[in-house]
Design a protein around this motif. Structure first.
Motif, PDB file in Angstrom:
ATOM      1  N   ASN A  40      -6.320  -6.478   1.051  1.00 27.10           N
ATOM      2  CA  ASN A  40      -7.017  -6.721  -0.498  1.00 27.10           C
ATOM      3  C   ASN A  40      -6.053  -7.017  -1.144  1.00 27.10           C
ATOM      4  N   PHE A  41      -5.009  -6.113  -1.368  1.00 29.06           N
ATOM      5  CA  PHE A  41      -3.784  -6.244  -2.338  1.00 29.06           C
ATOM      6  C   PHE A  41      -3.149  -7.491  -2.453  1.00 29.06           C
TER       7      PHE A  41
ATOM      8  N   LEU B  27      -3.518   5.751  -0.632  1.00 28.25           N
ATOM      9  CA  LEU B  27      -4.358   6.741   0.194  1.00 28.25           C
ATOM     10  C   LEU B  27      -3.360   7.876   0.380  1.00 28.25           C
TER      11      LEU B  27
ATOM     12  N   CYS C  73     -10.684   8.257   0.152  1.00 31.81           N
ATOM     13  CA  CYS C  73      -9.137   7.700   0.306  1.00 31.81           C
ATOM     14  C   CYS C  73      -8.239   8.749   0.846  1.00 31.81           C
TER      15      CYS C  73
ATOM     16  N   ASP D 197      -6.485  -2.422   5.748  1.00 33.34           N
ATOM     17  CA  ASP D 197      -7.518  -3.052   4.866  1.00 33.34           C
ATOM     18  C   ASP D 197      -7.135  -3.067   3.533  1.00 33.34           C
ATOM     19  N   SER D 198      -6.659  -1.990   2.951  1.00 35.55           N
ATOM     20  CA  SER D 198      -6.370  -1.850   1.403  1.00 35.55           C
ATOM     21  C   SER D 198      -5.084  -2.715   1.099  1.00 35.55           C
TER      22      SER D 198
ATOM     23  N   GLN E 172      -7.708   1.732   7.481  1.00 36.27           N
ATOM     24  CA  GLN E 172      -7.926   1.686   6.249  1.00 36.27           C
ATOM     25  C   GLN E 172      -6.815   1.283   5.284  1.00 36.27           C
TER      26      GLN E 172
ATOM     27  N   PRO F 229      -2.707  -0.302  -3.978  1.00 34.75           N
ATOM     28  CA  PRO F 229      -3.662   0.633  -3.496  1.00 34.75           C
ATOM     29  C   PRO F 229      -3.161   2.121  -2.995  1.00 34.75           C
TER      30      PRO F 229
ATOM     31  N   VAL G  69       0.767  -1.189  -0.137  1.00 32.57           N
ATOM     32  CA  VAL G  69      -0.198  -0.089   0.139  1.00 32.57           C
ATOM     33  C   VAL G  69       0.990   1.242   0.012  1.00 32.57           C
TER      34      VAL G  69
END
Length: 286
Positions: free
Chosen positions: A281-282, A204, A247, A277-278, A274, A202, A168
């Motif tokens: 997911n990646f 942010l 984001c 989480d990101s 967050q 991802p 991330v």
């Protein structure tokens, strides 16, 4: 009314533009404490930080550390005396956060990098950020503003694993700056953003120094999502760099405090949740 009387200033507080449950700090803290990557190839998520000089990248690492440990820490060194004119971080550094007992750490790490500067051949070389995302740069490398790392360099990783790569990408931006970003910095950051997009990483934004940016937030951090100025800054970042509004996470880094604060922690943990989480997911999509 007399013609010489000035109009009252516009109200700096507006209707709440994002909902946050201030009482859920313990839930977010428990989420972080319980987190473990599901992908067995990854023992720890790698969070790569980048952004302009003086934005608060190192301070954000310290603030996360403080929020999780319940006391103020300063492992990632910062420079309060000269934070806005020259980057203080010159080497790539990885930071683990102790989970309590000796030798136990949270399953995520932060990679701190040299700041981005608008002028060419100043600050971190954008190509180094791209190579770091791909896992090609080892801890301890001293960034060279004039050129990217050579494949012959001792700190170059020729065969990165999934765990070496960034999972991330977090862009840290100083919310107290009146102009936020100069055009050249925006151009460099868009190049980084495009490269991360092509890699599927991802992204942010952590918007720091919100207390310096807005007096109402300085008096009460709970005003952050009622602040007209902070909302304008979030909208501007979204427009300039293309990040979705959801984001972008305003936070107050610990600076003058000697004890942690429940509400400051809530914003930090909201952003951290967050980020996790990101990244999760990646690594599970690969």
């Amino acid at each position: 009314m007399g013609g010489g009387q000035s109009k009252p200033a516009a109200d700096p507080l507006i209707a709440e533009w994002r909902k946050i449950r201030w009482g859920q700090k313990e839930e977010d803290l428990q989420f972080v404490k319980d987190y473990q990557p599901h992908n067995k190839e990854v023992k720890q998520l790698r969070v790569l930080l980048h952004g302009p000089i003086g934005a608060g990248k190192s301070s954000f690492i310290n603030s996360v550390d403080s929020a999780l440990r319940g006391r103020i820490t300063d492992r990632a060194k910062t420079d309060a005396a000269n934070s806005s004119s020259k980057t203080f971080t010159t080497k790539r550094r990885i930071y683990k956060i102790n989970k309590g007992g000796p030798g136990t750490f949270y399953p995520f790490v932060f990679t701190d990098t040299m700041g981005i500067e608008g002028a060419e051949q100043h600050g971190i070389c954008v190509e180094d950020i791209k190579l770091d995302m791909k896992g090609h740069i080892k801890d301890g490398y001293k960034f060279n503003p004039y050129c990217e790392i050579s494949e012959d360099d001792q700190y170059y990783n020729k065969s990165p694993t999934l765990e070496d790569k960034a999972h991330v990408l977090v862009c840290v931006i100083d919310g107290s700056s009146s102009s936020i970003l100069d055009d050249e910095s925006k151009r460099k950051m868009r190049r980084v953003r495009t490269a991360a997009r092509d890699l599927g990483i991802p992204q942010l934004v952590v918007l720091t120094k919100i207390d310096e940016a807005c007096k109402e937030v300085q008096s009460d951090v709970k005003n952050v999502y009622k602040s007209k100025y902070i909302k304008e800054m979030v909208d501007k970042i979204s427009k300039d760099l293309g990040f979705p509004l959801n984001c972008i996470f305003p936070v107050k880094n610990y600076a003058s405090e000697i004890d942690t604060n429940h509400d400051i922690d809530s914003l930090i943990l909201c952003a951290l949740k967050q980020i996790i989480d990101s990244g999760e997911n990646f690594v599970n999509q690969l």
